[in-house]
Every structure is written in C-alpha cells, then in structure tokens.
Design a protein around this motif. Structure first.
Motif, PDB file in Angstrom:
ATOM      1  N   ARG A 214      37.016  51.545  41.914  1.00  0.00           N
ATOM      2  CA  ARG A 214      38.452  51.475  41.973  1.00  0.00           C
ATOM      3  C   ARG A 214      38.951  52.515  41.147  1.00  0.00           C
ATOM      4  O   ARG A 214      40.169  53.155  41.439  1.00  0.00           O
ATOM      5  CB  ARG A 214      38.821  49.980  41.183  1.00  0.00           C
ATOM      6  CG  ARG A 214      38.416  48.759  42.217  1.00  0.00           C
ATOM      7  CD  ARG A 214      39.013  48.663  43.624  1.00  0.00           C
ATOM      8  NE  ARG A 214      40.525  48.804  43.291  1.00  0.00           N
ATOM      9  CZ  ARG A 214      41.170  47.574  43.496  1.00  0.00           C
ATOM     10  NH1 ARG A 214      40.522  46.597  43.857  1.00  0.00           N
ATOM     11  NH2 ARG A 214      42.339  47.566  43.470  1.00  0.00           N
ATOM     12  N   PRO A 238      41.279  36.896  41.167  1.00  0.00           N
ATOM     13  CA  PRO A 238      42.308  37.909  40.292  1.00  0.00           C
ATOM     14  C   PRO A 238      41.565  38.340  39.011  1.00  0.00           C
ATOM     15  O   PRO A 238      40.941  37.706  38.626  1.00  0.00           O
ATOM     16  CB  PRO A 238      43.461  37.202  40.098  1.00  0.00           C
ATOM     17  CG  PRO A 238      43.583  36.218  41.254  1.00  0.00           C
ATOM     18  CD  PRO A 238      42.240  35.603  41.245  1.00  0.00           C
ATOM     19  N   THR A 242      41.674  43.971  39.526  1.00  0.00           N
ATOM     20  CA  THR A 242      42.679  44.045  40.512  1.00  0.00           C
ATOM     21  C   THR A 242      44.186  43.845  40.065  1.00  0.00           C
ATOM     22  O   THR A 242      44.958  43.901  41.141  1.00  0.00           O
ATOM     23  CB  THR A 242      42.422  42.722  41.366  1.00  0.00           C
ATOM     24  OG1 THR A 242      42.513  41.588  40.545  1.00  0.00           O
ATOM     25  CG2 THR A 242      41.008  42.749  41.956  1.00  0.00           C
ATOM     26  N   ALA A 243      44.333  43.660  38.857  1.00  0.00           N
ATOM     27  CA  ALA A 243      45.755  43.539  38.160  1.00  0.00           C
ATOM     28  C   ALA A 243      46.432  44.780  38.643  1.00  0.00           C
ATOM     29  O   ALA A 243      46.029  45.976  38.529  1.00  0.00           O
ATOM     30  CB  ALA A 243      45.319  43.163  36.742  1.00  0.00           C
ATOM     31  N   GLU A 244      47.741  44.561  38.603  1.00  0.00           N
ATOM     32  CA  GLU A 244      48.690  45.603  38.964  1.00  0.00           C
ATOM     33  C   GLU A 244      49.296  46.041  37.495  1.00  0.00           C
ATOM     34  O   GLU A 244      49.908  45.342  36.729  1.00  0.00           O
ATOM     35  CB  GLU A 244      50.089  45.076  39.564  1.00  0.00           C
ATOM     36  CG  GLU A 244      50.993  46.187  39.834  1.00  0.00           C
ATOM     37  CD  GLU A 244      52.298  45.777  40.619  1.00  0.00           C
ATOM     38  OE1 GLU A 244      53.362  46.341  40.843  1.00  0.00           O
ATOM     39  OE2 GLU A 244      52.232  44.353  40.962  1.00  0.00           O
ATOM     40  N   GLN A 245      49.177  47.157  37.219  1.00  0.00           N
ATOM     41  CA  GLN A 245      49.721  48.007  35.980  1.00  0.00           C
ATOM     42  C   GLN A 245      51.159  48.282  36.109  1.00  0.00           C
ATOM     43  O   GLN A 245      51.586  49.002  37.015  1.00  0.00           O
ATOM     44  CB  GLN A 245      48.747  49.266  35.718  1.00  0.00           C
ATOM     45  CG  GLN A 245      49.011  49.701  34.309  1.00  0.00           C
ATOM     46  CD  GLN A 245      48.212  51.062  33.846  1.00  0.00           C
ATOM     47  OE1 GLN A 245      47.256  50.975  34.596  1.00  0.00           O
ATOM     48  NE2 GLN A 245      48.901  51.739  32.797  1.00  0.00           N
ATOM     49  N   LEU A 246      52.018  47.748  35.404  1.00  0.00           N
ATOM     50  CA  LEU A 246      53.397  47.854  35.540  1.00  0.00           C
ATOM     51  C   LEU A 246      53.792  48.965  34.811  1.00  0.00           C
ATOM     52  O   LEU A 246      55.187  49.619  35.110  1.00  0.00           O
ATOM     53  CB  LEU A 246      54.193  46.597  35.084  1.00  0.00           C
ATOM     54  CG  LEU A 246      53.693  45.183  35.895  1.00  0.00           C
ATOM     55  CD1 LEU A 246      54.548  44.076  35.312  1.00  0.00           C
ATOM     56  CD2 LEU A 246      53.910  45.591  37.337  1.00  0.00           C
ATOM     57  N   GLU A 250      47.365  55.580  31.485  1.00  0.00           N
ATOM     58  CA  GLU A 250      45.937  55.362  32.336  1.00  0.00           C
ATOM     59  C   GLU A 250      45.107  54.230  31.074  1.00  0.00           C
ATOM     60  O   GLU A 250      44.979  54.745  30.113  1.00  0.00           O
ATOM     61  CB  GLU A 250      45.101  56.435  32.946  1.00  0.00           C
ATOM     62  CG  GLU A 250      43.949  56.175  33.510  1.00  0.00           C
ATOM     63  CD  GLU A 250      43.212  57.354  33.993  1.00  0.00           C
ATOM     64  OE1 GLU A 250      42.023  57.287  34.281  1.00  0.00           O
ATOM     65  OE2 GLU A 250      43.842  58.474  33.838  1.00  0.00           O
TER      66      GLU A 250
END
Length: 337
Positions: A214, A238, A242-246, A250
């Motif tokens: 990933r 989840p 797979t989490a979305e970084q808001l 990095e």
C-alpha cells in the motif's frame, strides 16, 4: 531492437470496467482488435470494430467457452521474438498475426467461492484455463509484448501508445511482474479452495498468504532502515492500512505501529473509549459515558509520556473531545477514530 509498434490487440476479459473506453482509444489509434465471446459482444455493443478470434483461427469456440483461445495462431503471435528471423518467418509461413498487446483478466474464482453455498461444480467452471495461459505467454515475452491484467493499467498504456505508437520496455517489464503476481494469486486461491475441502479437523496442509503493498515508508523503525506497509489481500476488515488520512504529514513506521495498537485496544469496548500510545508503550486508556471524558482520563494516565503520543478512539472525534486535546500543554501526533 526497438519496441514494436502496437498494431494488434487481443482482448478477453472478465472485468469489463473501463474496457469500452480503452478499446475505443486503441481503435482510434489504428490498432486492430481481436476478441472472444462475451468480450467481443460487449465491445460491439459499444460500437467498436472487433474481429472474432474464431474467425481468425478458423476454429470455433467449444464446450461452453472452455476452448476458445488455445490455438497456435494465437500463442504464436504472442510469443514470437521480433529479433529472431526463424520466429518471424514461421509466422509468415503459417499465416500467424502478431499480437503486440494482450488484455486479459481472469474468471472471478475468488468472488464465486466466497459466496455462501456455492457448489463445487460452479466453482470449477470459474477456473480459467485460456486466460492464465495468455497472461503468462505475454508476460514471458514482455521484451516485445505488452500485457494488461487490470483496468488500472489502461491509462498508462494508452499514454505511451499515443506518444510513440508503442510501449517501452520498462513499462512492459513492470506489467509482466504484475501479470505473474495476478496468476500466482489466482492459482493460490484455487489451491486453497481445494485444500479446504480435503482437510483433517478443518486445517489445510498448507496455507498461502497474499499481501498487496500500500505504501513505501520514509524509513523503518530507525532512520537507516527501509520499510513498506502491506495489506492482506483476503481481509476486508477496516484497519490502519485502509484508513483514510484526513490531515497531516506522511505516517511513519512507528506511527503505524502505535495506531494499530490503540485501534486494537479501543475495539474491545462498547462504551466511549480512548487509548494512548507512544513508541508502542501504553500511556493511558479509559472508558467513560462520553468521548470527551474518556479522552481526559486517558491523557491523565501518564501526562508526561503522553506528550507527542498516538490516540485511538472508538467513536468519531467530536467537538468536546477536540477541546480537551486543544488544552495547553497537550500535543498529540496522530489520532485514529
């Protein structure tokens, strides 16, 4: 030898996402398209000129589609070495066309056997034979042949064809590696299916694991080490990966370790829960009637160690919790919720 101009493409796919658009661009570039069965009908319904592979080989599809591309006039055109005079004269002697581009993805075996109550006969019909053979042949001959096994690859292939009429060796080599990984995972899924049906006490003799990269990280646990993060291809739960970084920079290797740990802790609780971690050492954890109070209690567990820590919450961060974390003297590096 320079990369051969793409004059002809063989297309036979199960996943037809983006296929019509891709094929339309190929056709507009003057590339002849040959195809089979359902793929041919799909392209023709989109108004794209397609030549039936059976018309080219002179041999009809048989056995409900089990036999359609396994023919010397197909594989000769994929495996020929353009810098080998004997190969090229052999094509001419036998009326074999070259295929500079092969677009193939495989029957949905994994999706089929994942369904509840699938009969073995149905699973067996989703074992692709011609597809993997085409993929492996094109990947083996990547010095001359381009292999596409995913819709995600179409854009890059088109960019190079539009620019030069051909693909470069670097791209073909990368696509070949992805193609072999594609068939390896496919065969692994089939092997696992059969192993799971012939087990003693529910445990197969061998277990195969497949992970997809990933991200390549800035460094590992220490600055002089390299690192990357991979996701289990067969797990849909989840996770940190797979989490979305808001927001923010990095994530590092150590960030991911701590985020994974705090997420594992707070998942154990139904009530609002918060866990605090720094360098994989717990600094505090708490449950309360609301997330803000749980946050306050968790940060109070070891306030000094919690400076620059990682937080995990089993609820979305609300305004009251954010106010707690905004109090003077507190610094949090990352939060997963």
């Amino acid at each position: 030898m320079s990369s051969p101009i793409v004059k002809r493409a063989l297309i036979s796919v199960s996943n037809k996402n983006g296929l019509a658009e891709f094929a339309r661009e190929l056709s507009a570039a003057g590339i002849e398209i040959l195809s089979t069965g359902g793929t041919r009908k799909h392209l023709e319904s989109a108004g794209i000129a397609v030549r039936d592979i059976a018309q080219y080989t002179g041999f009809p599809e048989m056995m409900d589609g089990r036999l359609k591309t396994l023919h010397p006039k197909v594989f000769g055109g994929i495996l020929c070495r353009y810098d080998n005079p004997d190969d090229m004269s052999g094509l001419e002697d036998h009326g074999i066309l070259t295929f500079e581009l092969v677009v193939v993805n495989l029957y949905p075996f994994e999706e089929t056997v994942a369904r509840e109550g699938v009969a073995m006969a149905e699973a067996i019909e989703q074992i692709d034979i011609g597809g993997p053979s085409l993929v492996r042949a094109a990947a083996k001959n990547h010095a001359f042949t381009t292999i596409a096994t995913s819709p995600n690859q179409y854009e890059t292939i088109l960019e190079q064809i539009h620019a030069a009429g051909a693909t470069d060796l670097e791209l073909r080599r990368r696509l070949a590696g992805e193609a072999f990984a594609h068939t390896a995972r496919y065969d692994r899924a089939i092997a696992d299916y059969f192993a799971g049906r012939q087990t003693e006490e529910g445990f197969p003799a061998t277990v195969g694991l497949s992970f997809n990269r990933r991200a390549v990280l800035r460094y590992g646990e220490n600055p002089h080490q390299s690192a990357a993060v991979y996701l289990d291809a067969n797990v849909a739960v989840p996770s940190v990966v797979t989490a979305e970084q808001l927001n923010g920079k990095e994530l590092s290797y150590n960030n991911l370790l701590d985020l994974d740990s705090v997420l594992a802790i707070v998942r154990h609780f139904n009530d609002p829960a918060v866990a605090v971690m720094k360098h994989n050492n717990p600094c505090g954890a708490a449950v309360a009637d609301n997330l803000a109070e749980a946050t306050r209690r968790a940060m109070a567990g070891d306030p000094q160690s919690a400076f620059g820590s990682i937080l995990g919450m089993n609820r979305p961060v609300d305004a009251a919790s954010a106010e707690v974390l905004a109090e003077p003297g507190l610094f949090v590096e990352a939060i997963i919720a």
